[in-house]
Design a protein around this motif. Structure first.
Motif, PDB file in Angstrom:
ATOM      1  N   LEU A 169      61.495  40.487   3.517  1.00 30.69           N
ATOM      2  CA  LEU A 169      62.109  40.032   4.761  1.00 30.69           C
ATOM      3  C   LEU A 169      63.632  40.042   4.660  1.00 30.69           C
ATOM      4  O   LEU A 169      64.323  40.509   5.577  1.00 30.69           O
ATOM      5  CB  LEU A 169      61.614  38.629   5.111  1.00 30.69           C
ATOM      6  N   ILE A 170      64.188  39.523   3.584  1.00 31.24           N
ATOM      7  CA  ILE A 170      65.634  39.515   3.399  1.00 31.24           C
ATOM      8  C   ILE A 170      66.177  40.937   3.392  1.00 31.24           C
ATOM      9  O   ILE A 170      67.200  41.244   4.016  1.00 31.24           O
ATOM     10  CB  ILE A 170      66.005  38.794   2.091  1.00 31.24           C
ATOM     11  N   ARG A 171      65.487  41.820   2.678  1.00 33.86           N
ATOM     12  CA  ARG A 171      65.940  43.205   2.551  1.00 33.86           C
ATOM     13  C   ARG A 171      65.942  43.916   3.907  1.00 33.86           C
ATOM     14  O   ARG A 171      66.845  44.696   4.212  1.00 33.86           O
ATOM     15  CB  ARG A 171      65.028  43.938   1.563  1.00 33.86           C
ATOM     16  N   LEU A 172      64.948  43.644   4.737  1.00 33.44           N
ATOM     17  CA  LEU A 172      64.771  44.393   5.974  1.00 33.44           C
ATOM     18  C   LEU A 172      65.498  43.794   7.170  1.00 33.44           C
ATOM     19  O   LEU A 172      66.005  44.521   8.019  1.00 33.44           O
ATOM     20  CB  LEU A 172      63.273  44.500   6.300  1.00 33.44           C
ATOM     21  N   THR A 173      65.527  42.482   7.262  1.00 36.78           N
ATOM     22  CA  THR A 173      66.039  41.857   8.483  1.00 36.78           C
ATOM     23  C   THR A 173      67.350  41.113   8.295  1.00 36.78           C
ATOM     24  O   THR A 173      68.009  40.781   9.281  1.00 36.78           O
ATOM     25  CB  THR A 173      65.019  40.848   9.047  1.00 36.78           C
ATOM     26  N   GLY A 174      67.735  40.820   7.060  1.00 37.45           N
ATOM     27  CA  GLY A 174      68.870  39.952   6.820  1.00 37.45           C
ATOM     28  C   GLY A 174      68.414  38.510   6.698  1.00 37.45           C
ATOM     29  O   GLY A 174      67.328  38.132   7.145  1.00 37.45           O
ATOM     30  N   GLU A 175      69.258  37.689   6.104  1.00 38.61           N
ATOM     31  CA  GLU A 175      68.856  36.337   5.757  1.00 38.61           C
ATOM     32  C   GLU A 175      68.559  35.476   6.979  1.00 38.61           C
ATOM     33  O   GLU A 175      67.566  34.741   7.005  1.00 38.61           O
ATOM     34  CB  GLU A 175      69.942  35.679   4.905  1.00 38.61           C
TER      35      GLU A 175
END
Length: 279
Positions: A169-175
């Motif tokens: 999720l962090i990698r794809l959408t940002g924190e």
């Protein structure tokens, strides 16, 4: 491997389908094991150049099988004896890793698609909820139906994403987006999923679109495709100096190799290339 997952290979493309349509492809121990074993088998098959991952029936995957969820909570419920015992063992020591891996079984059912050398395209229709969404996030590319329903659903059960989802999720959408989706568990459709970065693009027929893309990828040099996936996977993990060195190493391995020479010759001779499978 069980009948929880089916595989058909044609022209270098492996069509992998979660095969529990009567349960909306809900995840149980047998499904975890089948996904992990299927991915590992395909990763070792040099004739496979791309993978399409989808679900049979009305959904991609509705998440954890609720009977197994009950077993995790300490109530065996309707879970068969063998599955119940195995699930209880996993629940008792969720930190136990698969032999030689950085994952437990549930995580490996997702991570296997990211770590395999071939590109993986998830074709998502219907529901992709909780663990089902995390499986889709393990793919390199996600093609989703506009009306698909996706959710980081774990908060509903008082849990957190635990199948590699937090990293994806962090990698794809940002924190910030990852936190909003995780804290609320809200459902997004395919169109919003693309806007948020959860999905790559929409298609009315996501499986057909995924197969078309996979066939295109399979027509390219498998050595270059594998090298590119390895480099892109490591880009967020290596420091710049190491990443730039890895680019140079990979280019050095490819330059002048039979498949690289064939790519150039086929282009100038205006013909389809005839690549050899990686050894």
């Amino acid at each position: 491997m069980t009948d929880r997952v089916t595989v058909q290979i044609d022209g270098g493309v492996a069509d992998v389908r979660l095969n529990r349509p009567d349960k909306l492809n809900a995840l149980d121990i047998a499904m975890f094991e089948a996904l992990a074993e299927t991915g590992e088998s395909l990763a070792a098959d040099p004739s496979v150049r791309a993978v399409v991952l989808s679900g049979e029936g009305r959904a991609f995957c509705a998440g954890l099988d609720f009977a197994n969820f009950a077993a995790m909570a300490g109530d065996a419920g309707d879970v068969d004896g063998a599955d119940s015992a195995r699930f209880r063992r996993l629940a008792r020591d969720i930190t136990a890793r698969e032999p030689g891996r950085i994952t437990n079984l549930g995580q490996q059912a997702v991570h296997v698609w990211r770590e395999m050398p071939q590109p993986v395209i998830a074709a998502v229709h219907g529901h992709a909820l909780g663990g089902g969404l995390q499986i889709a996030l393990g793919a390199d590319i996600r093609i989703v139906a506009p009306d698909a329903k996706l959710s980081v659903l774990e908060i509903r059960w008082g849990l957190v994403p635990d199948m590699t989802g937090t990293a994806a999720l962090i990698r794809l959408t940002g924190e910030d987006v990852a936190k909003e989706l995780t804290f609320t568990g809200r459902t997004v459709d395919g169109e919003e999923a693309v806007r948020l970065g959860l999905a790559t693009r929409t298609a009315d027929a996501p499986h057909a679109a995924a197969v078309e893309l996979a066939r295109d990828i399979a027509s390219k040099s498998p050595d270059a495709i594998r090298g590119a996936k390895r480099l892109l996977n490591s880009a967020g993990e290596n420091d710049l100096a190491e990443q730039f060195l890895e680019e140079s190493r990979t280019l050095g391995e490819l330059r002048g190799s039979p498949n690289q020479v064939e790519a150039v010759r086929a282009y100038f001779e205006k013909r389809a290339p005839a690549f050899t499978d990686p050894s």
